[in-house]
Design a protein around this motif. Structure first.
Motif, PDB file in Angstrom:
ATOM      1  N   LEU A   1       0.805  -1.219   0.000  1.00 22.66           N
ATOM      2  CA  LEU A   1       0.000   0.000   0.000  1.00 22.66           C
ATOM      3  C   LEU A   1       0.839   1.271   0.000  1.00 22.66           C
ATOM      4  CD1 LEU A   1      -2.792  -1.059   2.512  1.00 22.66           C
ATOM      5  CD2 LEU A   1      -3.016  -0.784   0.033  1.00 22.66           C
ATOM      6  N   HIS A   2       2.139   1.147   0.262  1.00 23.71           N
ATOM      7  CA  HIS A   2       3.027   2.305   0.218  1.00 23.71           C
ATOM      8  C   HIS A   2       3.508   2.606  -1.194  1.00 23.71           C
ATOM      9  CE1 HIS A   2       5.397  -1.301   0.516  1.00 23.71           C
ATOM     10  NE2 HIS A   2       6.520  -0.653   0.256  1.00 23.71           N
ATOM     11  N   PHE A   3       3.204   1.731  -2.168  1.00 20.03           N
ATOM     12  CA  PHE A   3       3.648   1.951  -3.541  1.00 20.03           C
ATOM     13  C   PHE A   3       2.910   3.157  -4.149  1.00 20.03           C
ATOM     14  CE2 PHE A   3       5.476  -2.404  -5.054  1.00 20.03           C
ATOM     15  CZ  PHE A   3       6.379  -2.386  -4.002  1.00 20.03           C
ATOM     16  N   HIS A   4       3.514   3.734  -5.178  1.00 22.79           N
ATOM     17  CA  HIS A   4       2.976   4.963  -5.765  1.00 22.79           C
ATOM     18  C   HIS A   4       1.584   4.786  -6.350  1.00 22.79           C
ATOM     19  CE1 HIS A   4       3.393   3.897 -10.070  1.00 22.79           C
ATOM     20  NE2 HIS A   4       4.428   3.178  -9.676  1.00 22.79           N
ATOM     21  N   GLN A   5       1.221   3.565  -6.706  1.00 23.10           N
ATOM     22  CA  GLN A   5      -0.100   3.332  -7.290  1.00 23.10           C
ATOM     23  C   GLN A   5      -1.233   3.712  -6.337  1.00 23.10           C
ATOM     24  OE1 GLN A   5       2.476   1.201  -7.437  1.00 23.10           O
ATOM     25  NE2 GLN A   5       2.527   0.088  -9.385  1.00 23.10           N
ATOM     26  N   PHE A   6      -0.920   3.843  -5.050  1.00 21.97           N
ATOM     27  CA  PHE A   6      -1.944   4.194  -4.070  1.00 21.97           C
ATOM     28  C   PHE A   6      -1.812   5.631  -3.554  1.00 21.97           C
ATOM     29  CE2 PHE A   6      -1.420  -0.445  -3.773  1.00 21.97           C
ATOM     30  CZ  PHE A   6      -2.735  -0.839  -4.007  1.00 21.97           C
TER      31      PHE A   6
ATOM     32  N   GLU B   1       6.038   3.276   7.722  1.00 25.30           N
ATOM     33  CA  GLU B   1       5.295   4.523   7.916  1.00 25.30           C
ATOM     34  C   GLU B   1       3.816   4.344   7.583  1.00 25.30           C
ATOM     35  OE1 GLU B   1       6.379   7.327   9.410  1.00 25.30           O
ATOM     36  OE2 GLU B   1       8.053   5.954   9.807  1.00 25.30           O
ATOM     37  N   VAL B   2       3.527   3.613   6.517  1.00 22.60           N
ATOM     38  CA  VAL B   2       2.133   3.347   6.167  1.00 22.60           C
ATOM     39  C   VAL B   2       1.472   2.485   7.238  1.00 22.60           C
ATOM     40  CG1 VAL B   2       0.638   2.104   4.535  1.00 22.60           C
ATOM     41  CG2 VAL B   2       2.361   3.697   3.691  1.00 22.60           C
ATOM     42  N   ALA B   3       2.212   1.537   7.788  1.00 21.97           N
ATOM     43  CA  ALA B   3       1.655   0.679   8.844  1.00 21.97           C
ATOM     44  C   ALA B   3       1.214   1.500  10.055  1.00 21.97           C
ATOM     45  CB  ALA B   3       2.669  -0.378   9.257  1.00 21.97           C
ATOM     46  N   LYS B   4       1.891   2.605  10.276  1.00 22.86           N
ATOM     47  CA  LYS B   4       1.561   3.448  11.434  1.00 22.86           C
ATOM     48  C   LYS B   4       0.288   4.264  11.229  1.00 22.86           C
ATOM     49  CE  LYS B   4       6.358   3.808  13.015  1.00 22.86           C
ATOM     50  NZ  LYS B   4       7.542   4.703  13.190  1.00 22.86           N
TER      51      LYS B   4
ATOM     52  N   ARG C   1      -8.696  -8.161 -13.954  1.00 25.05           N
ATOM     53  CA  ARG C   1      -7.438  -8.365 -14.693  1.00 25.05           C
ATOM     54  C   ARG C   1      -7.091  -7.103 -15.470  1.00 25.05           C
ATOM     55  NH1 ARG C   1      -6.253 -14.010 -15.741  1.00 25.05           N
ATOM     56  NH2 ARG C   1      -4.327 -13.339 -16.763  1.00 25.05           N
ATOM     57  N   GLY C   2      -5.826  -6.708 -15.389  1.00 24.53           N
ATOM     58  CA  GLY C   2      -5.378  -5.515 -16.089  1.00 24.53           C
ATOM     59  C   GLY C   2      -5.571  -4.230 -15.318  1.00 24.53           C
ATOM     60  N   LYS C   3      -6.184  -4.316 -14.126  1.00 20.65           N
ATOM     61  CA  LYS C   3      -6.413  -3.135 -13.302  1.00 20.65           C
ATOM     62  C   LYS C   3      -5.620  -3.248 -12.000  1.00 20.65           C
ATOM     63  CE  LYS C   3     -11.037  -2.456 -15.201  1.00 20.65           C
ATOM     64  NZ  LYS C   3     -12.479  -2.302 -14.888  1.00 20.65           N
ATOM     65  N   ARG C   4      -5.599  -2.180 -11.242  1.00 17.40           N
ATOM     66  CA  ARG C   4      -4.895  -2.180  -9.963  1.00 17.40           C
ATOM     67  C   ARG C   4      -5.619  -3.068  -8.950  1.00 17.40           C
ATOM     68  NH1 ARG C   4      -5.100   2.943  -6.016  1.00 17.40           N
ATOM     69  NH2 ARG C   4      -7.141   1.995  -5.715  1.00 17.40           N
TER      70      ARG C   4
ATOM     71  N   SER D   1      -8.115   6.603   1.873  1.00 17.12           N
ATOM     72  CA  SER D   1      -9.502   6.195   1.627  1.00 17.12           C
ATOM     73  C   SER D   1      -9.635   4.676   1.658  1.00 17.12           C
ATOM     74  CB  SER D   1      -9.970   6.738   0.278  1.00 17.12           C
ATOM     75  OG  SER D   1     -11.256   6.253  -0.031  1.00 17.12           O
ATOM     76  N   ILE D   2      -8.691   3.974   1.022  1.00 16.16           N
ATOM     77  CA  ILE D   2      -8.701   2.508   1.023  1.00 16.16           C
ATOM     78  C   ILE D   2      -8.575   1.980   2.447  1.00 16.16           C
ATOM     79  CG2 ILE D   2      -7.307   0.473   0.417  1.00 16.16           C
ATOM     80  CD1 ILE D   2      -6.734   1.875  -2.261  1.00 16.16           C
TER      81      ILE D   2
END
Length: 253
Positions: free
Chosen positions: A8-13, A47-50, A212-215, A19-20
């Motif tokens: 969840l720390h990746f740039h795609q989020f 950091e995201v875990a926190k 498939r093909g989506k995030r 919100s997620i």
């Protein structure tokens, strides 16, 4: 449900991460294990875990990143591993499919992380691609942490599944089990049963068939549960409960 492998720390989020996370309860997500792939990435994972009580994290160096580590990388991982939110070491392992790092670097970095997991008695999150024989050889020859860990995104046959299960590992099963042509993975699920499975998305990667093909994201875990329930001729609730018990025992027990 427990998603035992997220990024969840990746740039795609970046646009909707909070919100997620805020919808976890609504989406039926008990907790997630957010997984780092190198030192700096593991710091971001932490950091995201926190951000939420429903996120814990794993810190480690992915086999693709093995070529980039400094000699003292384990010392830096040790510092991270002492953090309260850290419940596992990984994503570590071997990837001989892409060979982005040399096999020698991959083996060395993998073994050093196994030793670290044993030192802190934390389970391993193990990435294996086109390297099951070598990964098994290493794991069976090393002294392992008591809880062993997860063979992430398991993609081989029942014979290999049984060998890793006999070492004490659980199998991470995610979106690929829903793919129409992946009868081999469904056969593994059928033979090993719920006792040896934890759920995962590997989001933003490996989305289930309808996406498939989506995030990918944690709420899509329900499609994995539905498929496993169909394969085992049981209910959604039973799959949800048993896999959650496995995840809690491994990462929070």
């Amino acid at each position: 449900m427990v998603d035992t492998h997220t990024h969840l720390h990746f740039h795609q989020f970046n646009d909707d991460r909070e919100s997620i996370i805020s919808r976890f309860e609504e989406d039926g997500i008990d907790f997630v294990v957010n997984v780092g792939v190198d030192l700096e990435d593991s710091r971001r994972s932490l950091e995201v875990a926190k951000l939420s009580d429903r996120i814990v994290c794993s810190v480690g160096v992915h086999p693709h990143e093995a070529k980039n580590v400094q000699e003292n990388f384990v010392k830096e991982l040790e510092v991270l591993a002492k953090e309260e939110k850290v419940v596992a070491i990984g994503e570590t392992g071997l990837d001989f499919f892409r060979n982005i790092s040399t096999s020698e670097d991959q083996r060395r970095v993998f073994i050093e992380q196994i030793e670290l997991a044993r030192l802190f008695d934390l389970p391993l999150i193990v990435h294996v691609r086109e390297a099951y024989e070598e990964a098994y050889r290493i794991l069976s020859g090393e002294k392992l942490p008591e809880k062993r860990g997860v063979i992430h995104a398991f993609s081989s046959n029942y014979e290999w599944a049984k060998r890793f299960i006999d070492l004490g590992f659980l199998l991470g099963v995610g979106g690929p089990v829903t793919y129409p042509k992946n009868e081999s993975l469904r056969e593994v699920v059928r033979k090993v049963g719920l006792e040896h499975i934890v759920l995962e998305t590997d989001c933003p990667f490996l989305p289930p068939q309808p996406y498939r093909g989506k995030r990918n994201e944690p709420k899509y875990l329900k499609y994995v549960v539905e498929t496993i329930a169909n394969v085992l001729n049981t209910s959604f609730t039973v799959v949800e409960e048993r896999t959650t018990e496995n995840a809690v025992r491994l990462f929070k027990g």
